[in-house]
Design a protein around this motif. Sequence first.
Motif, PDB file in Angstrom:
ATOM      1  N   GLU A 196       0.827  -1.205   0.000  1.00 45.46           N
ATOM      2  CA  GLU A 196       0.000   0.000   0.000  1.00 45.46           C
ATOM      3  C   GLU A 196       0.860   1.253   0.000  1.00 45.46           C
ATOM      4  O   GLU A 196       0.556   2.235  -0.691  1.00 45.46           O
ATOM      5  CB  GLU A 196      -0.928  -0.012   1.219  1.00 45.46           C
ATOM      6  N   GLU A 237       2.207   2.101  -3.443  1.00 48.64           N
ATOM      7  CA  GLU A 237       1.217   2.785  -4.277  1.00 48.64           C
ATOM      8  C   GLU A 237       1.052   4.238  -3.843  1.00 48.64           C
ATOM      9  O   GLU A 237       0.929   5.139  -4.684  1.00 48.64           O
ATOM     10  CB  GLU A 237      -0.123   2.055  -4.199  1.00 48.64           C
ATOM     11  N   ASP A 238       1.036   4.469  -2.524  1.00 50.36           N
ATOM     12  CA  ASP A 238       0.883   5.841  -2.018  1.00 50.36           C
ATOM     13  C   ASP A 238       2.043   6.725  -2.464  1.00 50.36           C
ATOM     14  O   ASP A 238       1.844   7.888  -2.834  1.00 50.36           O
ATOM     15  CB  ASP A 238       0.788   5.835  -0.494  1.00 50.36           C
ATOM     16  N   ARG A 239       3.245   6.188  -2.440  1.00 55.14           N
ATOM     17  CA  ARG A 239       4.413   6.996  -2.801  1.00 55.14           C
ATOM     18  C   ARG A 239       4.488   7.259  -4.307  1.00 55.14           C
ATOM     19  O   ARG A 239       5.179   8.174  -4.736  1.00 55.14           O
ATOM     20  CB  ARG A 239       5.689   6.310  -2.307  1.00 55.14           C
ATOM     21  N   ARG A 240       3.827   6.429  -5.090  1.00 56.33           N
ATOM     22  CA  ARG A 240       3.734   6.732  -6.515  1.00 56.33           C
ATOM     23  C   ARG A 240       2.877   7.967  -6.753  1.00 56.33           C
ATOM     24  O   ARG A 240       3.121   8.751  -7.671  1.00 56.33           O
ATOM     25  CB  ARG A 240       3.144   5.540  -7.267  1.00 56.33           C
ATOM     26  N   LYS A 241       1.846   8.144  -5.914  1.00 59.58           N
ATOM     27  CA  LYS A 241       0.940   9.277  -6.067  1.00 59.58           C
ATOM     28  C   LYS A 241       1.434  10.505  -5.320  1.00 59.58           C
ATOM     29  O   LYS A 241       1.293  11.642  -5.802  1.00 59.58           O
ATOM     30  CB  LYS A 241      -0.448   8.894  -5.552  1.00 59.58           C
ATOM     31  N   PHE A 242       1.997  10.273  -4.121  1.00 58.16           N
ATOM     32  CA  PHE A 242       2.444  11.385  -3.282  1.00 58.16           C
ATOM     33  C   PHE A 242       3.879  11.127  -2.840  1.00 58.16           C
ATOM     34  O   PHE A 242       4.130  10.240  -2.025  1.00 58.16           O
ATOM     35  CB  PHE A 242       1.545  11.532  -2.051  1.00 58.16           C
ATOM     36  N   ARG A 243       4.807  11.915  -3.353  1.00 58.15           N
ATOM     37  CA  ARG A 243       6.229  11.709  -3.030  1.00 58.15           C
ATOM     38  C   ARG A 243       6.516  11.952  -1.553  1.00 58.15           C
ATOM     39  O   ARG A 243       7.478  11.430  -1.010  1.00 58.15           O
ATOM     40  CB  ARG A 243       7.091  12.643  -3.883  1.00 58.15           C
TER      41      ARG A 243
END
Length: 421
Positions: free
Chosen positions: A201, A204-210
Amino acid sequence: MNEAILEKLKVLAESAKYDVSCASSGTTRKNIPGGIGNAQGWGICHSFTEDGRCVSLLKIMLTNHCIYDCAYCINRRSNDLPRATFSVSELVELTIEFYRRNYIEGLFLSSGVVRNPDYTMERLVRAIKDLRTVHRFNGYIHMKSIPGASEQLVREAGLYADRLSVNVEFPTEQNLKLLAPEKDHASVYKPMSFIQQGMLENKEDRRKFRSAPRFAPAGQSTQMIVGATSENDKQILQTSAALYQRPSMKRVYYSGFIPVNSYDNRLPALKQPPLVRENRLYQADWLMRFYEFKVDEIVDDRYPDLDLEIDPKLSWALRHPEVFPVDVNKADYSLILRIPGIGVKSAKLIVMSRRYAKITGSALKKMGVVMKKAQYFITCNELPVHTVHEASPEYVRKVLTEKKLPKSKQIDQQQLSLIFE
């Protein structure tokens, strides 16, 4: 630092020394303004215990009190030994003071189970949370997750620790129940799944929010005890292979059984830990992770245990002479990796260098190839020596395992010697 803290430190460091899954690699945590410490996986110092095991970081337990009575554990409930418990503030202060004195560059934190898994896990999480948020400590932190702890606490721990680990202990639940009746594999694999889900999870989060916080960036690890139960090497390696199928699993550690509770009749009577077997398992583990070997190629029903005299790669080569000799100027990378004496770096150099010139024996030596082993399994741009076919696998094994005398005791074959009765 007062005497009471030092006494606790002595007791709890002694209790923590038998857990070997504490390598400090696989993460980078840079310093930030106002914070202290860096986590550079390749720069953290290591120390060694009395039995020769590699220990990195400040390796400490929160407490060595435990509600479990595991036969193999020094901290089992029924053992009469000094007990101690750090408060959360004492542990945090100790870590910071050790770091400021340049004694350590990180923390390996574990604990016995007090009251219940959630109570113990909550105290561990509080300690590493205070280090990160209050003291802004950016050094490496490896924390043992308590089997049976809730998903919420495991998820919170992943936000502050670089690596989390849960020990499987034994490949089969039958033997785990034999030596640790109060434990089961379900309580071990469940937090492993929580860690894995949290990492996926977070990816995926770091792909959207650095700016999303990282979750256990160095992944998870586990440990199995070798020699305390009847499992063969095939069962151990099959369990390891299944664990490596998890994307979050980075390392499986193997700990040779140390008979610390010799009075327990469920345990084998060993004079010393099976360190050679432990080493062979690490070599086999390396073959699975980096050399594209499958478990069934390393051990099978005919050879369920690893050969203690020679390494697993050489053992496989001697059992499969039909594959050799390999022409290093023509073979693909996967086949070159299987040649005894050639490592990953050497194999890559061979594949890259042969684009420009023929590979010779002298060139192989310069690339770091162990020609003592490799010469029986390769051909190159020179006249071949006796390969495994001409010399036979039995002869090659004998030559490579033969112990040579020191130079001072070797007989000069060119010197005339007189034999007297």
